[in-house]
Design a protein around this motif. Structure first.
Motif, PDB file in Angstrom:
ATOM      1  N   ARG A  67       0.794  -1.221   0.000  1.00  8.89           N
ATOM      2  CA  ARG A  67       0.000   0.000   0.000  1.00  8.89           C
ATOM      3  C   ARG A  67       0.829   1.276   0.000  1.00  8.89           C
ATOM      4  O   ARG A  67       0.423   2.261  -0.578  1.00  8.89           O
ATOM      5  CB  ARG A  67      -0.957   0.010   1.187  1.00  8.89           C
ATOM      6  CG  ARG A  67      -2.099  -0.965   0.997  1.00  8.89           C
ATOM      7  CD  ARG A  67      -3.055  -0.890   2.139  1.00  8.89           C
ATOM      8  NE  ARG A  67      -2.481  -1.676   3.235  1.00  8.89           N
ATOM      9  CZ  ARG A  67      -2.813  -1.567   4.489  1.00  8.89           C
ATOM     10  NH1 ARG A  67      -3.706  -0.696   4.854  1.00  8.89           N
ATOM     11  NH2 ARG A  67      -2.248  -2.329   5.409  1.00  8.89           N
ATOM     12  N   THR A  68       1.947   1.276   0.655  1.00  6.84           N
ATOM     13  CA  THR A  68       2.682   2.533   0.759  1.00  6.84           C
ATOM     14  C   THR A  68       4.182   2.309   0.684  1.00  6.84           C
ATOM     15  O   THR A  68       4.693   1.307   1.170  1.00  6.84           O
ATOM     16  CB  THR A  68       2.323   3.281   2.064  1.00  6.84           C
ATOM     17  OG1 THR A  68       3.046   4.505   2.095  1.00  6.84           O
ATOM     18  CG2 THR A  68       2.649   2.468   3.291  1.00  6.84           C
ATOM     19  N   TYR A  69       4.829   3.253   0.051  1.00 10.96           N
ATOM     20  CA  TYR A  69       6.284   3.241  -0.068  1.00 10.96           C
ATOM     21  C   TYR A  69       6.896   4.473   0.599  1.00 10.96           C
ATOM     22  O   TYR A  69       8.087   4.708   0.495  1.00 10.96           O
ATOM     23  CB  TYR A  69       6.706   3.241  -1.545  1.00 10.96           C
ATOM     24  CG  TYR A  69       6.266   2.034  -2.327  1.00 10.96           C
ATOM     25  CD1 TYR A  69       7.069   0.904  -2.385  1.00 10.96           C
ATOM     26  CD2 TYR A  69       5.059   2.027  -3.010  1.00 10.96           C
ATOM     27  CE1 TYR A  69       6.681  -0.210  -3.113  1.00 10.96           C
ATOM     28  CE2 TYR A  69       4.667   0.917  -3.743  1.00 10.96           C
ATOM     29  CZ  TYR A  69       5.476  -0.195  -3.784  1.00 10.96           C
ATOM     30  OH  TYR A  69       5.092  -1.294  -4.496  1.00 10.96           O
ATOM     31  N   GLU A  70       6.063   5.280   1.262  1.00 10.55           N
ATOM     32  CA  GLU A  70       6.512   6.574   1.782  1.00 10.55           C
ATOM     33  C   GLU A  70       7.712   6.455   2.710  1.00 10.55           C
ATOM     34  O   GLU A  70       8.719   7.147   2.539  1.00 10.55           O
ATOM     35  CB  GLU A  70       5.372   7.282   2.502  1.00 10.55           C
ATOM     36  CG  GLU A  70       4.276   7.757   1.585  1.00 10.55           C
ATOM     37  CD  GLU A  70       3.074   8.285   2.349  1.00 10.55           C
ATOM     38  OE1 GLU A  70       3.260   8.821   3.453  1.00 10.55           O
ATOM     39  OE2 GLU A  70       1.962   8.138   1.823  1.00 10.55           O
ATOM     40  N   LYS A  71       7.601   5.605   3.736  1.00 12.50           N
ATOM     41  CA  LYS A  71       8.695   5.467   4.704  1.00 12.50           C
ATOM     42  C   LYS A  71       9.952   4.943   4.027  1.00 12.50           C
ATOM     43  O   LYS A  71      11.053   5.411   4.297  1.00 12.50           O
ATOM     44  CB  LYS A  71       8.285   4.540   5.848  1.00 12.50           C
ATOM     45  CG  LYS A  71       7.189   5.101   6.702  1.00 12.50           C
ATOM     46  CD  LYS A  71       6.725   4.087   7.725  1.00 12.50           C
ATOM     47  CE  LYS A  71       5.513   4.597   8.468  1.00 12.50           C
ATOM     48  NZ  LYS A  71       4.941   3.578   9.327  1.00 12.50           N
ATOM     49  N   MET A  72       9.778   3.987   3.137  1.00 16.67           N
ATOM     50  CA  MET A  72      10.915   3.409   2.422  1.00 16.67           C
ATOM     51  C   MET A  72      11.596   4.473   1.556  1.00 16.67           C
ATOM     52  O   MET A  72      12.816   4.621   1.602  1.00 16.67           O
ATOM     53  CB  MET A  72      10.450   2.246   1.547  1.00 16.67           C
ATOM     54  CG  MET A  72      11.560   1.572   0.781  1.00 16.67           C
ATOM     55  SD  MET A  72      10.917   0.344  -0.370  1.00 16.67           S
ATOM     56  CE  MET A  72      11.172   1.209  -1.884  1.00 16.67           C
TER      57      MET A  72
END
Length: 134
Positions: A67-72
């Motif tokens: 769902r999300t790649y933001e932190k990565m």
């Protein structure tokens, strides 16, 4: 908290694979310290990036949505180019492979519900082949 041996990612039950993604995101967000993962900070970020790609590839192969790649993306934003190395080469050795194998074996023996028999048998074959080739 554990980063499974890179060679065993394809043999992880669904629960462990999805947990691996959560643990990686926790590292990306807080740079967690834990006795089982502290070694990753001794390596260049390239290693964690390549490891993360392998986890994502396995998730995609199984049809799981990320769902999300933001932190990565934030964690790795300072990487210009990534060297495609075998991640954590000095730590993800044959001894660590055995440690992870026995951990997964116990999960199967104790009846972890999402541990499919064929994945477990493929794990056993892979590990036995690796040990015989040593």
């Amino acid at each position: 908290m554990r980063l499974w041996h890179v060679d065993l990612l394809e043999y992880l039950p669904k629960g462990q694979l999805l947990s691996q993604w959560r643990e990686l995101n926790s590292i990306f967000a807080k740079e967690d310290k834990h006795i089982l993962i502290n070694y990753i900070y001794e390596y260049p970020k390239d290693d964690l990036y390549v490891y993360t790609e392998k986890v994502m590839d396995e998730m995609k192969k199984r049809g799981y949505k990320i769902r999300t790649y933001e932190k990565m993306n934030k964690y790795f934003e300072d990487l210009a180019s990534v060297k495609k190395v075998k991640p954590f080469n000095n730590h993800h050795d044959i001894e660590y492979l055995q440690i992870c194998y026995y951990n997964l074996k116990e999960k199967f023996i104790r009846g972890q519900k999402d541990y499919e028999e064929d994945i477990y048998h493929n794990l056993c074959k892979y590990v036995n082949d690796r040990l015989l080739s040593q």
